[in-house]
Design an enzyme around this catalytic site. Structure first.
Site, PDB file in Angstrom:
ATOM      1  N   PRO A  89     -33.389 153.089   6.880  1.00  8.80           N
ATOM      2  CA  PRO A  89     -34.528 152.558   7.599  1.00  8.80           C
ATOM      3  C   PRO A  89     -35.692 152.043   6.458  1.00  8.80           C
ATOM      4  O   PRO A  89     -36.790 151.374   6.846  1.00  8.80           O
ATOM      5  CB  PRO A  89     -35.038 153.385   8.824  1.00  8.80           C
ATOM      6  N   GLU A 116     -31.037 163.701   7.756  1.00  5.46           N
ATOM      7  CA  GLU A 116     -32.375 163.279   7.484  1.00  5.46           C
ATOM      8  C   GLU A 116     -32.478 162.350   6.275  1.00  5.46           C
ATOM      9  O   GLU A 116     -33.618 161.613   6.238  1.00  5.46           O
ATOM     10  CB  GLU A 116     -33.390 164.494   7.609  1.00  5.46           C
ATOM     11  N   ARG A 154     -18.711 136.553   8.261  1.00 12.55           N
ATOM     12  CA  ARG A 154     -18.923 135.075   8.879  1.00 12.55           C
ATOM     13  C   ARG A 154     -18.913 133.713   7.877  1.00 12.55           C
ATOM     14  O   ARG A 154     -18.930 132.760   7.786  1.00 12.55           O
ATOM     15  CB  ARG A 154     -20.201 134.807   9.729  1.00 12.55           C
ATOM     16  N   ASP A 169     -25.117 128.297  11.179  1.00  9.15           N
ATOM     17  CA  ASP A 169     -25.783 129.041  12.293  1.00  9.15           C
ATOM     18  C   ASP A 169     -27.217 129.316  12.244  1.00  9.15           C
ATOM     19  O   ASP A 169     -27.852 128.993  11.142  1.00  9.15           O
ATOM     20  CB  ASP A 169     -25.197 130.598  11.524  1.00  9.15           C
TER      21      ASP A 169
HETATM   22 CL1  6GU Z   1     -29.568 151.013   7.536  1.00  6.73          CL
HETATM   23  N1  6GU Z   1     -29.918 153.361   8.973  1.00  6.73           N
HETATM   24  C1  6GU Z   1     -30.520 153.881   9.914  1.00  6.73           C
HETATM   25  N2  6GU Z   1     -30.094 155.524   9.731  1.00  6.73           N
HETATM   26  N3  6GU Z   1     -31.672 153.861  10.529  1.00  6.73           N
HETATM   27  C2  6GU Z   1     -31.745 152.515  10.587  1.00  6.73           C
HETATM   28  C3  6GU Z   1     -30.961 151.466   9.534  1.00  6.73           C
HETATM   29  C4  6GU Z   1     -30.294 152.274   8.756  1.00  6.73           C
HETATM   30  N4  6GU Z   1     -31.617 150.193   9.789  1.00  6.73           N
HETATM   31  C5  6GU Z   1     -32.617 150.348  10.803  1.00  6.73           C
HETATM   32  N5  6GU Z   1     -32.581 151.739  11.287  1.00  6.73           N
END
Ligand code: 6GU
Length: 230
Positions: A89, A116, A154, A169
């Protein structure tokens, strides 16, 4: 195009690998997906892949002495080390432009985390391209890896039939508009009719209607996609 997925849960990909577009692309030799279990690179007798964070705190951290040798070994398996993507994230946010960029590579290595996070030295040593699929937290990178594979294949030539090219697209460099409304049989359903223009056979008029519908939908739903000059 070849994907290598490094994960603690290779079985999560079973269903996806056996389904529709991807399955066909693999059968036709256009795409390869190789899975690698990070646990196979564990160094101790308990086969541990994670440990408690130094300094304390909740959760577990993926060990650098497991992940780094795994990535290095997998990347050396072919002549092309490929583009290394770490799913987190904390990465730059995935979109169609990044998918187009990834599709220009012959090989992509996707490193999925759980728990984590990753020991920071994994980033320092491997300098991966860190990608997130949005501002929310998943339990692991596996579903994000599937999102990326699904979007990128795709764009691989011949993966889609000629009648469903991805070139135009929505969100692509060639089309910033959302798709227009679509209808199929029956012509009347619960009193709702198909717009008459689509039944009239005038292709110029149909094209105009569709373009107008795309524009209206985009303005109403995703005005942010249209630049200030639209
Ligand atoms: Cl790539 N990994 C995780 N654990 N959470 C996420 C993510 C990735 N992308 C958005 N949330």
């Amino acid at each position: 195009m070849r994907f290598d997925v490094l994960t603690l849960f290779p079985e999560i990909f079973d269903g996806y690998l056996g389904s529709s577009v991807l399955k066909l692309a693999v059968q036709r030799g256009l795409v390869e997906v190789h899975r690698h279990n990070l646990r196979d690179w564990a160094v101790d007798r308990h086969r541990s892949v994670d440990d408690r964070p130094f300094g304390g705190g909740p959760g577990m951290v993926l060990r650098a002495d497991v992940v780094v040798p795994c990535v290095e070994t997998v990347r050396r398996q072919t002549g092309d080390a490929g583009r290394l993507v770490l799913l987190t994230p904390q990465g730059r946010r995935f979109d169609q432009r990044i998918a187009e960029e990834l599709a220009s590579h012959e090989r992509i290595v996707l490193l999925c985390g759980r728990y984590e996070g990753f020991d920071e030295r994994i980033r320092e040593i491997l300098e991966p391209d860190e990608i997130s699929i949005g501002d929310f937290v998943l339990n692991g990178g596996e579903t994000a890896a599937m999102v990326i594979i699904d979007t990128v294949i795709r764009l691989v030539p011949d993966v889609l039939g000629d009648d469903q090219s991805s070139r135009e697209d929505s969100f692509s460099t060639e089309n910033r508009w959302l798709e227009c409304a679509q209808y199929t049989r029956p012509r009347t359903f619960r009193g709702l009719e198909v717009p008459p223009v689509l039944l009239g056979g005038n292709h110029e008029e149909i094209a105009r209607w569709r373009q107008q519908d795309s524009r209206t939908r985009t303005e109403q739903r995703r005005a942010d996609l249209l630049g200030p000059d639209n």
